[in-house]
Design a protein around this motif. Structure first.
Motif, PDB file in Angstrom:
ATOM      1  N   ARG A   8       0.897  -1.183  -0.037  1.00  0.00           N
ATOM      2  CA  ARG A   8       0.028   0.118  -0.054  1.00  0.00           C
ATOM      3  C   ARG A   8       0.892   1.362  -0.099  1.00  0.00           C
ATOM      4  O   ARG A   8       1.783   1.258   0.791  1.00  0.00           O
ATOM      5  N   GLU A  51      -5.019   1.078  10.724  1.00  0.00           N
ATOM      6  CA  GLU A  51      -5.494  -0.430  11.406  1.00  0.00           C
ATOM      7  C   GLU A  51      -6.065  -1.349  10.214  1.00  0.00           C
ATOM      8  O   GLU A  51      -5.986  -2.655  10.344  1.00  0.00           O
ATOM      9  N   GLU A  55      -2.945  -4.801   3.439  1.00  0.00           N
ATOM     10  CA  GLU A  55      -1.525  -5.093   3.116  1.00  0.00           C
ATOM     11  C   GLU A  55      -0.613  -4.908   4.359  1.00  0.00           C
ATOM     12  O   GLU A  55      -0.711  -4.014   5.012  1.00  0.00           O
ATOM     13  N   ASN A  56       0.280  -5.759   4.439  1.00  0.00           N
ATOM     14  CA  ASN A  56       1.224  -5.588   5.596  1.00  0.00           C
ATOM     15  C   ASN A  56       2.511  -4.502   5.246  1.00  0.00           C
ATOM     16  O   ASN A  56       3.250  -4.372   6.433  1.00  0.00           O
ATOM     17  N   HIS A  57       2.791  -4.468   3.890  1.00  0.00           N
ATOM     18  CA  HIS A  57       3.994  -3.628   3.588  1.00  0.00           C
ATOM     19  C   HIS A  57       3.418  -2.239   3.181  1.00  0.00           C
ATOM     20  O   HIS A  57       2.404  -2.258   2.576  1.00  0.00           O
ATOM     21  N   ILE A  58       3.798  -1.040   3.737  1.00  0.00           N
ATOM     22  CA  ILE A  58       3.353   0.239   3.195  1.00  0.00           C
ATOM     23  C   ILE A  58       4.371   1.083   3.426  1.00  0.00           C
ATOM     24  O   ILE A  58       5.760   0.968   3.905  1.00  0.00           O
ATOM     25  N   ALA A  75       1.344   3.040  12.232  1.00  0.00           N
ATOM     26  CA  ALA A  75       1.434   1.823  11.211  1.00  0.00           C
ATOM     27  C   ALA A  75       2.218   0.688  11.983  1.00  0.00           C
ATOM     28  O   ALA A  75       1.758  -0.472  11.964  1.00  0.00           O
ATOM     29  N   LYS A  80       2.124  -3.237  11.026  1.00  0.00           N
ATOM     30  CA  LYS A  80       2.716  -3.050   9.585  1.00  0.00           C
ATOM     31  C   LYS A  80       4.174  -3.168   9.668  1.00  0.00           C
ATOM     32  O   LYS A  80       4.710  -2.756  10.370  1.00  0.00           O
ATOM     33  N   LYS A  81       4.745  -3.008   8.283  1.00  0.00           N
ATOM     34  CA  LYS A  81       6.192  -2.999   7.850  1.00  0.00           C
ATOM     35  C   LYS A  81       6.322  -2.117   6.719  1.00  0.00           C
ATOM     36  O   LYS A  81       5.676  -2.255   5.897  1.00  0.00           O
ATOM     37  N   GLN A 105       8.468  -1.601  12.040  1.00  0.00           N
ATOM     38  CA  GLN A 105       8.098  -2.745  11.754  1.00  0.00           C
ATOM     39  C   GLN A 105       7.870  -3.518  13.162  1.00  0.00           C
ATOM     40  O   GLN A 105       8.454  -3.400  14.181  1.00  0.00           O
ATOM     41  N   LYS A 106       6.397  -3.581  13.254  1.00  0.00           N
ATOM     42  CA  LYS A 106       5.670  -3.890  14.750  1.00  0.00           C
ATOM     43  C   LYS A 106       6.039  -2.730  15.434  1.00  0.00           C
ATOM     44  O   LYS A 106       5.843  -1.653  15.349  1.00  0.00           O
TER      45      LYS A 106
END
Length: 164
Positions: A8, A51, A55-58, A75, A80-81, A105-106
């Motif tokens: 994203r 939230e 997508e996990n990658h931003i 994020a 997210k990462k 990252q987290k």
């Protein structure tokens, strides 16, 4: 067959802007590299919107370092990462001035101050004509997206791949 990574890209500029056109052009080339890109064109997302990003990658581009930092914190908190970048007011990254990268990252966060020249791009004033900056911005956007999607281990490697 390997599965594509979903990324994203959240940007502050308008969807019909020159910056958005360049960003979309960069994203078109990423599909064959295994990255599916979706966009959000909005000034600043709410905590709830962040939230709900599937997508996990931003990758997020902002014109204001405080907004970029706030986005990175939210994020990361949402699991997210990626990273948020604050640079030029028109393109989200400056080819001449410093840019602030906020990695997340987290619950882990880091920030760095970088210049496009750190990735072996020429220094071009932000006031230069758009046609002079466009090829470099497309390559940089592509590199940023590759790195945010986890397709390269370092930003320099991602920028090098984005150039090709």
């Amino acid at each position: 067959m390997t599965r594509n990574t979903s990324l994203r890209v959240w940007v502050f500029f308008k969807e019909e802007s020159h910056a958005a056109v360049l960003l979309k052009k960069a994203a078109q080339l990423l599909h064959e590299m295994g990255v599916d890109v979706s966009f959000s064109f909005e000034e600043e997302p709410s905590e709830e919107e962040i939230e709900q990003i599937k997508e996990n990658h931003i990758l997020a581009l902002f014109h204001n370092p405080e907004k970029a930092g706030r986005f990175a914190l939210l994020a990361g908190k949402a699991g997210k990462k990626g990273f948020a970048l604050s640079g030029s007011k028109a393109y989200g990254i400056s080819l001449a001035e410093g840019n602030i990268l906020s990695f997340f990252q987290k619950q882990e966060y880091h920030s760095a101050f970088v210049y496009a020249a750190d990735w072996a791009f020429p220094i071009i004033p932000d006031s230069a004509p758009a046609k002079e900056r466009a090829p470099f911005l497309i390559s940089i956007y592509r590199g940023l997206m590759l790195y945010a999607a986890g397709k390269e281990n370092t930003l320099l490697a991602a920028m090098d791949r984005g150039r090709r």
